[in-house]
Motif scaffolding. Structure first.
Motif: not given
Length: 244
Positions: A118-120, A144-148, A184-186, A209-211
């Motif tokens: 997992e990483f930014l 989720k597997i990725i958040t933007v 932030l993603a897997n 996912a959305i931030y």
């Protein structure tokens, strides 16, 4: 957690020296330093820089980072260097040549063996006061597997057209929000089935996912952008130097 910084694009159109854009100076320090400094204020100390164009400029900067950041005394006869005042950062930096014409998704794939599960991720020309802690909180909550991180558009940005679909909380006016270039993603988000293009291209293809970031965000795309960042820095009002 590590942060991957995409810094391998072509020469900057706003630099007479043909400098890679992440190495443009803002207040006497490279744009890359400003991005990393903000991340470190959020607790990130490990960075993977995906370089390409003039990657030697980036390597040289970090090879001499300790010297450049500190006051020194040099005995020119014996070539002995004495550090008078240590003023550096406690960062672990890996610089990887991911090619000159490589697209962002492919660049990230080239460093997945050292990224962790997992990483930014961030682009090398984005400045913001995005809270990486809040971004991570959203990522954990949504599962989720990725958040933007999404922000209101400023300049030439990439709209996230899928924002708002099946989500009553997003009003019509929010449809113009764009990717802030921070994720932030897997590892699973970067399977070969998702192509080799921009990260934004793969967001609507998987569970995302959305931030929503309400604060400062801009990219350094023009001389005007650079001048504005210089002015904020010079006035001691650089938003990216704080954590909200």
């Amino acid at each position: 957690m590590k942060m991957i910084i995409l810094a391998g694009g072509q020469r900057s159109a706003i630099s007479d020296e043909g400098m890679p854009k992440p190495m443009l100076n803002i207040g006497g320090r490279p744009l890359l330093w400003h991005i990393m400094k903000h991340a470190s204020l959020c607790g990130i100390k490990e960075f993977i820089i995906c370089g390409g164009y003039k990657i030697d400029v980036i390597k040289d900067y970090f090879l001499d980072f300790y010297i450049y950041q500190s006051d020194i005394q040099v005995d020119t006869g014996s070539n002995i260097v004495k550090i008078l005042d240590k003023n550096t950062e406690e960062w672990n930096v890996t610089v990887v040549d991911t090619g000159i014409k490589t697209m962002p998704v492919e660049r990230i794939r080239k460093v997945l063996d050292i990224s962790g599960d997992e990483f930014l991720i961030t682009y090398g020309d984005c400045l913001s006061d995005i809270s990486l802690t809040r971004l991570e909180d959203t990522h954990r909550r949504e599962g989720k597997i990725i958040t933007v991180a999404a922000a209101r558009p400023s300049g030439r940005k990439m709209p996230l057209h899928f924002i708002g679909e099946n989500n009553a909380e997003w009003k019509e006016k929010d449809s113009t929000w764009t990717s802030a270039g921070v994720f932030l993603a897997n590892k699973a988000a970067f399977g070969t089935e998702n192509g080799n293009g921009d990260i934004e291209d793969i967001l609507s293809k998987q569970t995302t996912a959305i931030y929503r970031h309400e604060g400062f965000f801009n990219t350094i795309e023009t001389l005007r952008d650079k001048a504005a960042a210089e002015e904020m820095w010079g006035n001691g009002e650089a938003p990216w130097m704080g954590v909200v």
